[in-house]
Scaffold this motif. Sequence first.
Motif, mmCIF file in Angstrom:
data_model
loop_
_atom_site.group_PDB
_atom_site.id
_atom_site.type_symbol
_atom_site.label_atom_id
_atom_site.label_comp_id
_atom_site.label_asym_id
_atom_site.label_seq_id
_atom_site.Cartn_x
_atom_site.Cartn_y
_atom_site.Cartn_z
ATOM 1 N N ILE A 440 3.259 96.321 -18.164
ATOM 2 C CA ILE A 440 3.718 96.275 -17.567
ATOM 3 C C ILE A 440 4.858 95.605 -17.927
ATOM 4 O O ILE A 440 6.423 95.112 -16.750
ATOM 5 C CB ILE A 440 2.745 94.160 -17.362
ATOM 6 N N LEU A 441 5.374 95.770 -19.073
ATOM 7 C CA LEU A 441 7.191 94.935 -20.144
ATOM 8 C C LEU A 441 7.828 96.609 -19.008
ATOM 9 O O LEU A 441 8.998 95.632 -18.851
ATOM 10 C CB LEU A 441 6.864 95.283 -20.626
ATOM 11 N N GLN A 442 7.324 97.291 -18.529
ATOM 12 C CA GLN A 442 8.524 98.349 -17.961
ATOM 13 C C GLN A 442 8.274 98.263 -16.485
ATOM 14 O O GLN A 442 8.770 99.113 -15.552
ATOM 15 C CB GLN A 442 7.723 99.362 -18.352
ATOM 16 N N GLY A 443 7.360 97.282 -16.099
ATOM 17 C CA GLY A 443 7.596 97.152 -14.222
ATOM 18 C C GLY A 443 6.835 98.451 -14.160
ATOM 19 O O GLY A 443 7.493 98.331 -12.742
ATOM 20 N N SER A 444 5.828 98.913 -14.567
ATOM 21 C CA SER A 444 5.697 100.009 -13.957
ATOM 22 C C SER A 444 4.470 99.611 -13.474
ATOM 23 O O SER A 444 3.959 98.514 -13.530
ATOM 24 C CB SER A 444 5.088 101.678 -14.912
#
Lengths: 567, 321
Positions: A440-444
């Motif tokens: 989530i933090l990497q926008g994946s």
Amino acid sequence: MLACRRLARPAFSRIRSLSTTTEGALTHENCDVVVVGGGPVGLALAGALSSSRVVGDNLRIALVEAGDLDKIRAWQLPSEKYSNRVSSLTNTSYAFLNDIGAWSYVQHERTCPVEHMDVWDGISDARISFDAAEIGTVSQNEGMARLTENLNLQRGLLHLLEKAPGVDLIHRTKVTSVTRESEGHGAWPIVNLDNGRRLRARLLVGADGFNSPVRAYAQIPSFGWSYDTQGVVATLIHRPRSAYEGPNTTAYQRFLPTGPIAFLPLSPTVSSLVWSTRPHIAQTLQGCDPSVLACMINAAFRLPQVSLQYLYNRISEAQATSTPLTPQQVQEEILWRETSHGIDRHSAMSASAAMGDAPIGIPPVNSELVPPLVTSIQAGSIASFPLRFNHTESYLGEGAGARTVLVGDAAHTIHPLAGQGLNLGLGDVEALAKCIENAILQGSDVGSYTALQPYARERYLTNHTIMAAIDKLHKLYTTDFEPVVWARSTGLEVVNELDSLKAAIMMTAGADGGKSGITAGWDMVTKGVETLDSAVKVARAVGGGIGGIVGTGVQTLIQRVSERTRA
Amino acid sequence: MLSPFRSFVRSPRLGRLIATHSSVNPDEISHFSNLSAHWWDEHGEFEFLHKMNPVRMTFVRQKLLEAARDDGTDPNPAQVLANLDVLDVGCGGGLLSESLARLGANTLGIDASEKNIGIARQHASTDPRLAPTSPHSSLMYQHTTAEALLEQPKQFDVVCSMEVLEHVDNPASFLSTCAELVKPGGHLFLSTISRTPLAYFLTIFMAQDVLRKVSPGTHTYSKYIKPSELIQFFETYRPPTPPAPVPSLRESVTLADSLTSSARPWITRHSDTYLPRTQVDVRGLIYNPVFGNWHLAPKDAWGSLECNYIFWVRKPKEIDS
């Protein structure tokens, strides 16, 4: 009151109305994570995800369970009664449950620390023991592991989910089928429920046990075998340990050629049984009067194998002729066998004292080498299940099964002798929750193979190493082939001297809550087992003579580890 | 090792510009258009890019977070991209654009290949969080070029162009176009491949010719650009004075911006070995063939800039203090 109740679930209705989409004539709800299975592992995943702020802000999570979770939420037993499904949580698992805030909802006084562990070989009587105090890092009352009823843990997790809402708990609902939304790369699975709801899942998590429907949908092959062994469980009632003995916080395990029998402490007067044995023996034991079973449990921790075999046959034959033995008859048989083995009626090794007027006062010498004598079995607590080894080829679905991931028993099933089943599952959950949060933090896209790969990479080998070690232990200890037994006993004795080695092994039990050491420890175990294998071959070659003592030493380690971790 | 590219071509309606100022190479465009169906196959042609994406995103978030802290704000690390205007030049199938949009950025992905834009739109439409029909959607795609965007007044907080530079014909013009699309105080992120023997060996010889993980023709060695060349470009870069190389329709406000921003170059270096931390950063992207994953090389790790790398530079703020 009614209004309150309605308000209690506002998140669901809002989500449903927001995300309901029409697809042809059918409508579906979009979810980010759909967990199938409301067992301890599935609930722990929901709990871990809901306890993360990042996840909560970004994902819609649903959990589907066929059973009634309200019953588990309301589960209550009188303090002296215990459920028969008990797991030994390692300190690593305990630390994880604490981190996600679940442990504070587990009823602490119904759990029991394992402070000591005694493991011995039913044939050679070679013995190893472990003590929590030997691990410097363990604080008082914590022990090497904590025995916890699965229901106590599940109930705690449900209360956690209540306090941290955001997970749509869909229970009393079965998954009728899982279908693929479309062709093409990364198509979304649709989970069809028997109440008519259809959940379109960005990520579908199979926490649905050995016969996992999610695994079937994802077409993930698995390999494994059945052990031709049945695990018999029961809740045992016994007298408290006397003031001259330690508290009832020792776990005992005796390796019989038919499989290990384990005694797991729950309270001063109640303990849990896990007896792995051949299916026909399990059937015999389950078929007898509970007080006969109690006698047999006492005997199984004390009598030589030859007499146990005689007793199984005797009981089985009597059952076949519809004239089952009475508890008195079994006691007499046991007494007679003890006499012929030269076991003193008043020694700790006598199982025949249980039913009679047992001596209260000074306990016999070495009474702590065996579990307390079982006096009765909690009504309705006897059950059994088949044991198997199973590991999937992958934890992630690909191609037509994209956007699926497996955790817990859906991915791997092991022999309970080391008590690692639930711990491996909780390890999966911890790794997967962390993986999802990072994604989530990497926008994946958290359903994508790339985003989930770190989870599979972290867990697959770890699990496989532990599973292989446990499998080898099981095979090693269910043989009565002379050179192997000799090698075993030598190894055990040798290892008992090696305190430093012992400490290393104990760390693998999760005593320090650290992770890196765990795999290393299990690697060592596997290697040890392999060395033992070769030592056994040497022993065989020289006719049971001069085996590789070093090799057997290593092997002993292995066994220890397994024991440790069982707790 | 390689990363395919994102390409960059002029749309037909801009055809008249191609002869004059385009950095887009028509052969590159058709190459990637032909591969467009594979964009979202995580095990296919673009596997390396899929795996590289989280690492690129980590770098982007890290730099934005550092810059925000340098500016004296204390943003929530999980929302550092939220509500920023972000342009993804050469978005391909939308791998990076989707990630940016999920983190809350108002994202515009552009690509010179119409097929790529079609694939990107189609893929986003299956994701309820990104679909244009969703009220939360902050993702837009447009079939256009960076040069064409310059004709509009809009500038962006962040401009990304990942794995594109090694595919353009006139890198200097492309870089200045990207630079002009960045707001004063905004950020430019580029990732590409260095022109070194190692890069040739890994990204062309191994990836294309031996392992065939990437289609032949994807990369051209002579187009690779060294990190030192990028740094040099932004040390000497001055915004094009009034009429930019592309006939500009931009308003006077924007022109004024670019004039004031020219007060200092983007990178002011006082020594050969030191890069001002608040202005620029360059880090190697290292592929581990054993685990099949990428990671960001530690700062200044020896040899880490010999192949794939990612570059960040910040545009000076208006009226530099």
